[in-house]
Scaffold this motif. Structure first.
Motif, short mmCIF file in Angstrom:
data_model
loop_
_atom_site.label_atom_id
_atom_site.label_comp_id
_atom_site.label_asym_id
_atom_site.label_seq_id
_atom_site.Cartn_x
_atom_site.Cartn_y
_atom_site.Cartn_z
N TYR A 1 0.84 -1.21 0.00
CA TYR A 1 0.00 0.00 0.00
C TYR A 1 0.87 1.25 0.00
O TYR A 1 0.61 2.20 -0.76
N ILE A 2 1.91 1.27 0.84
CA ILE A 2 2.77 2.45 0.93
C ILE A 2 3.52 2.66 -0.38
O ILE A 2 3.62 3.80 -0.88
N ARG A 3 4.03 1.59 -0.98
CA ARG A 3 4.75 1.72 -2.25
C ARG A 3 3.82 2.24 -3.35
O ARG A 3 4.21 3.08 -4.17
N TYR B 1 -8.60 1.45 1.83
CA TYR B 1 -7.57 1.24 2.84
C TYR B 1 -6.85 2.55 3.14
O TYR B 1 -6.71 3.41 2.26
N SER B 2 -6.41 2.69 4.39
CA SER B 2 -5.57 3.82 4.78
C SER B 2 -4.64 3.35 5.89
O SER B 2 -4.87 2.31 6.52
N ILE B 3 -3.60 4.10 6.13
CA ILE B 3 -2.62 3.73 7.16
C ILE B 3 -3.27 3.75 8.54
O ILE B 3 -2.76 3.11 9.48
N LEU C 1 7.16 5.80 10.35
CA LEU C 1 6.48 5.38 9.12
C LEU C 1 5.03 5.85 9.06
O LEU C 1 4.60 6.43 8.05
N ILE C 2 4.28 5.62 10.12
CA ILE C 2 2.86 6.00 10.10
C ILE C 2 2.68 7.51 9.92
O ILE C 2 1.88 7.94 9.07
N PRO C 3 3.40 8.38 10.67
CA PRO C 3 3.27 9.81 10.41
C PRO C 3 3.67 10.21 8.99
O PRO C 3 3.04 11.09 8.39
N MET C 4 4.70 9.58 8.43
CA MET C 4 5.10 9.87 7.05
C MET C 4 3.97 9.56 6.08
O MET C 4 3.65 10.35 5.18
N VAL C 5 3.36 8.39 6.25
CA VAL C 5 2.30 7.96 5.33
C VAL C 5 1.06 8.82 5.53
O VAL C 5 0.35 9.16 4.56
#
Length: 234
Positions: free
Chosen positions: A151-153, A164-166, A225-229
């Motif tokens: 998902y992130i990629r 979907y979301s983080i 990672l989560i804040p970045m996404v």
């Protein structure tokens, strides 16, 4: 003199710092280097020089090093600005492989050697706790590998997913430490003294190191990672 992480004052890691000096500050960063395919023999090269040579995002590397070195480290928005989520994902993916292929294999072998003098029931209890924990971690990692990381990629490639979301990952981000703690207590408190003390200590050292490393792994996911996404999704 090499300094333990509990003894050091917070040092600001910078691009001009030599990699060798970085390891002197916190030797546990050797694991970080190996998971980013940075081999030893870097001479007098600086962090920036090594990152450029390896194609590693500098800001992301410094964030990871700070998490592993300083307890309670939470990067600011400014510190995360410009860092690369793909580098963080690659690091976490490589960490999964390290845990499953190396750490868990070594721990299982050490547990078997340790409980050799025990009766069948005690051996079964230890084996069950280890098996349950390994399965729990494998399921945790599999969800990240098959759902979260793709998902992130895709998000970074400009694709959006309405389904979907983080935030869903954040809400269901399970704790994988509890069963490991139970295994630690069995080894420390409840096995008979026929177990070799050196082997038992060896197992406990590995469990403590693994637990600490997994905690840092979780903090990278939660605080970086989560804040970045979240920022990309916005």
């Amino acid at each position: 003199m090499m300094l333990m992480t509990t003894e050091i004052q917070r040092i600001v890691f910078s691009e001009s710092m030599k990699i060798a000096d970085l390891i002197d500050v916190n030797f546990k960063l050797l694991n970080v280097l190996s998971r980013l395919d940075i081999s030893l023999g870097f001479g007098e090269n600086t962090i920036m020089e090594v990152c450029e040579r390896q194609g590693i995002d500098l800001k992301s590397f410094l964030l990871i090093c700070n998490v592993y070195t300083y307890d309670g480290y939470i990067p600011s928005v400014e510190q995360m600005s410009g860092a690369d989520p793909a580098t963080i994902v690659d690091y976490l993916h490589n960490s999964h492989s390290f845990y499953l292929l190396k750490e868990f294999t070594a721990l299982e072998e050490e547990l078997k050697a340790m409980v050799e003098p025990c009766d069948a029931t005690q051996k079964k209890v230890v084996a069950r706790f280890f098996s349950d924990y390994k399965a729990q971690v494998e399921n945790h990692f599999e969800y990240e590998e098959s759902v979260v990381f793709p998902y992130i990629r895709a998000l970074m490639a400009g694709q959006r997913y309405a389904s979907y979301s983080i935030e869903q990952f954040e809400e269901n981000h399970s704790n994988i430490d509890e069963t490991l703690n139970d295994l630690k207590n069995i080894v420390m408190k409840y096995l008979p003294d026929t177990c070799d003390t050196v082997l038992r200590n060896q197992v406990l050292y590995r469990i403590y190191r693994l637990g600490e490393d997994l905690l840092k792994h979780t903090l990278i996911e939660d605080n970086i990672l989560i804040p970045m996404v979240n920022k990309i999704e916005e």
